[in-house]
Design a protein around this motif. Sequence first.
Motif, PDB file in Angstrom:
ATOM      1  N   HIS A 204       0.921  -1.161  -0.034  1.00 15.35           N
ATOM      2  CA  HIS A 204      -0.098   0.123  -0.150  1.00 15.35           C
ATOM      3  C   HIS A 204       0.812   1.002  -0.069  1.00 15.35           C
ATOM      4  CE1 HIS A 204      -3.761   2.217   0.188  1.00 15.35           C
ATOM      5  NE2 HIS A 204      -3.459   2.553   1.594  1.00 15.35           N
ATOM      6  N   MET A 205       0.455   2.177  -0.834  1.00 15.55           N
ATOM      7  CA  MET A 205       1.167   3.278  -1.018  1.00 15.55           C
ATOM      8  C   MET A 205       1.217   4.331   0.066  1.00 15.55           C
ATOM      9  SD  MET A 205       0.980   5.992  -4.352  1.00 15.55           S
ATOM     10  CE  MET A 205       2.082   7.280  -4.638  1.00 15.55           C
ATOM     11  N   ASP A 206       0.353   4.454   0.688  1.00 17.33           N
ATOM     12  CA  ASP A 206      -0.114   5.361   1.762  1.00 17.33           C
ATOM     13  C   ASP A 206       0.435   4.637   3.182  1.00 17.33           C
ATOM     14  OD1 ASP A 206      -1.640   7.414   3.787  1.00 17.33           O
ATOM     15  OD2 ASP A 206      -1.825   8.271   1.562  1.00 17.33           O
ATOM     16  N   GLY A 207       0.382   5.562   4.206  1.00 16.01           N
ATOM     17  CA  GLY A 207       0.777   5.066   5.568  1.00 16.01           C
ATOM     18  C   GLY A 207      -0.149   4.059   6.351  1.00 16.01           C
ATOM     19  N   HIS A 208      -1.364   4.050   5.755  1.00 18.96           N
ATOM     20  CA  HIS A 208      -2.108   2.970   6.628  1.00 18.96           C
ATOM     21  C   HIS A 208      -3.105   2.436   5.519  1.00 18.96           C
ATOM     22  CE1 HIS A 208      -4.356   6.733   7.768  1.00 18.96           C
ATOM     23  NE2 HIS A 208      -5.534   5.950   7.471  1.00 18.96           N
ATOM     24  N   VAL A 209      -3.891   1.494   5.748  1.00 14.37           N
ATOM     25  CA  VAL A 209      -4.846   0.884   4.883  1.00 14.37           C
ATOM     26  C   VAL A 209      -6.029   1.577   4.778  1.00 14.37           C
ATOM     27  CG1 VAL A 209      -3.836  -1.437   4.625  1.00 14.37           C
ATOM     28  CG2 VAL A 209      -5.644  -0.855   6.298  1.00 14.37           C
ATOM     29  N   LEU A 210      -6.982   1.612   3.911  1.00 17.79           N
ATOM     30  CA  LEU A 210      -8.134   2.375   3.850  1.00 17.79           C
ATOM     31  C   LEU A 210      -7.799   3.698   4.367  1.00 17.79           C
ATOM     32  CD1 LEU A 210     -10.585  -0.228   5.465  1.00 17.79           C
ATOM     33  CD2 LEU A 210     -10.343   0.138   2.914  1.00 17.79           C
ATOM     34  N   ASN A 211      -6.934   4.304   3.773  1.00 18.43           N
ATOM     35  CA  ASN A 211      -6.593   5.764   4.245  1.00 18.43           C
ATOM     36  C   ASN A 211      -7.767   6.732   3.891  1.00 18.43           C
ATOM     37  OD1 ASN A 211      -4.940   5.008   1.798  1.00 18.43           O
ATOM     38  ND2 ASN A 211      -5.277   7.144   1.523  1.00 18.43           N
ATOM     39  N   ALA A 219      -7.375   2.053  11.577  1.00 21.96           N
ATOM     40  CA  ALA A 219      -6.794   1.317  10.552  1.00 21.96           C
ATOM     41  C   ALA A 219      -5.496   0.389  11.231  1.00 21.96           C
ATOM     42  CB  ALA A 219      -5.905   2.537   9.762  1.00 21.96           C
ATOM     43  N   GLU A 220      -5.094   0.993  12.158  1.00 21.03           N
ATOM     44  CA  GLU A 220      -4.179   0.122  13.158  1.00 21.03           C
ATOM     45  C   GLU A 220      -4.930  -0.903  13.619  1.00 21.03           C
ATOM     46  OE1 GLU A 220      -2.321   2.987  15.496  1.00 21.03           O
ATOM     47  OE2 GLU A 220      -0.880   3.308  14.478  1.00 21.03           O
ATOM     48  N   LEU A 221      -6.094  -1.057  14.286  1.00 20.32           N
ATOM     49  CA  LEU A 221      -6.896  -2.080  14.774  1.00 20.32           C
ATOM     50  C   LEU A 221      -7.332  -3.036  13.384  1.00 20.32           C
ATOM     51  CD1 LEU A 221      -9.528  -0.247  17.018  1.00 20.32           C
ATOM     52  CD2 LEU A 221      -7.586  -1.620  17.684  1.00 20.32           C
ATOM     53  N   LEU A 222      -7.344  -2.554  12.245  1.00 17.74           N
ATOM     54  CA  LEU A 222      -7.658  -3.225  11.073  1.00 17.74           C
ATOM     55  C   LEU A 222      -6.395  -4.165  10.826  1.00 17.74           C
ATOM     56  CD1 LEU A 222      -9.419  -4.430   8.735  1.00 17.74           C
ATOM     57  CD2 LEU A 222      -9.290  -2.296   7.690  1.00 17.74           C
ATOM     58  N   GLN A 223      -5.444  -3.163  10.790  1.00 18.77           N
ATOM     59  CA  GLN A 223      -4.106  -4.127  10.426  1.00 18.77           C
ATOM     60  C   GLN A 223      -3.606  -5.103  11.228  1.00 18.77           C
ATOM     61  OE1 GLN A 223      -2.624   0.031   8.040  1.00 18.77           O
ATOM     62  NE2 GLN A 223      -1.422  -0.639  10.053  1.00 18.77           N
TER      63      GLN A 223
END
Length: 492
Positions: A204-211, A219-223
């Motif tokens: 993923h290009m951004d700093g977290h998924v589903l940004n 997002a950290e919970l999801l990751q």
Amino acid sequence: MSLSMSQAATTVDTHTNTHALAADHQKNAGIVIIGAGMAGSRFAIELARTHSNDDTARLPITLISKEPHVGYNRIMLSPVLAGDTAFEDTYLYDEAEYEQLGITVLSGVAVETIDTKCQCIELDDGQTFNYAKLVMATGSTARVIPFPNHTANGVHVFRDLADVTALMDYARQGKTGLVIGGGVLGLEAACALAAQGASMTVIHMDGHVLNRQLDLPAAELLQTELGRRGVGLAVSAHTEAIEMNDVGEVCGLSLKDGRTLVADFIVMAVGVIPNAALAKQSGLEVNRGIVVDDFMHTSCPNVYAIGECIEREGELFGMVAPVNQQVDTLVTVLKEALIENDINVIDNKAAVPDHWVPFISKPLSLKLKVSGMSAFSAGQIAFDDEAANAVETLVYRQPDLNHYHCLYLKENKLIGAVLYGDTSDGSFYSQLIMDNVDITPIKDTLIFGEAYCHLDEITLNNSPTTEVDIEFNETDRNVDHHKAAELLEDAL
């Protein structure tokens, strides 16, 4: 379709009602619908339902599908890929329903040309038909970013049954795969393939998924949950090139930071592009999508468009809710089309019949569901440094249950909301955002949800909102096709 597969010979799915047009239809196929996906098939069914069985004055309905499989629910491909659902269970309608409603279905054939002057079409098998009304429901195509070696064997997209079949073969062999794109579709594909035995990592290009949908804590919970499910993750990762071996097969992915990740196959899940080439070739006005008005008219008389292929006032549509609204609008426009006036129905705004219902794009709140992990997003949740100084946040966490709620307030009004785990109050928060309500009287209890708020102390306008599941397709609303390589994160 898998990019590594040659064009397979088309076979006709036995589920579809496929037969030659009757002789009396060959001169005029009536209302012809090009595309039998979720928009085209639903429109055919809903329009036919407005016709009584003995109403011989109505125009016949002909549904044309390039795919051999007609009218299946594309968003159900993820559970099919995971092995949780059989493909046969994804059809929106039974074959018998098309037959009972008198809809002629032609599957496994594509429209080659449209002559809007003589109102006729030619199929790739040589058949030609006249039409009285033409509906473009050509959908969208998975975006493929032209990295070096992007045509190597083993580079795939995730869009149709052929893709599912190819990807399942890798998973069952325990192969190593990479998914480019950390949007909903990419995460669904990675989770499904991991469950089937593949070793998967999301790039993923951004700093977290589903940004675009989640703030960092959600997002950290999801990751973390993705990690529990055996899905690796590389964020802030920019692809340099796809690596291939001497026989043209994928063997890895090079990143701009110098790393090379080993892979047997790669899935690109970086959004979709409206299928507008046929429309443009036929002289219709096309920008990013087929340009339509409030009643789904294109720039050409007697030609309409609905679904993922359209553009309305600069907006593209990839969610099911607005597409269904477009279908409903066009049904009101064409349900009165009779054989005797099929060419002369008013196709402009000079005199709009009373029964026509215009399409109105409504603000969307997004209810995310990624392989059983639930989240909700509405309003504005990202701010630059200057704007953030004027924003207040209310946060609720329940770590034992992996629940996280964050509300964004400005001048005592709710402007954004992110929920993870428990999303039951999503509609309530969405309504507060849309109604621009002063939440001062309920501010102290707002974070705990509607049940804890005294609603008689505030005024709700009940503004129309639409809550949609973001799994229902992935159309980027702001695509610059010349900068597609910079939009890896745009899987919405």
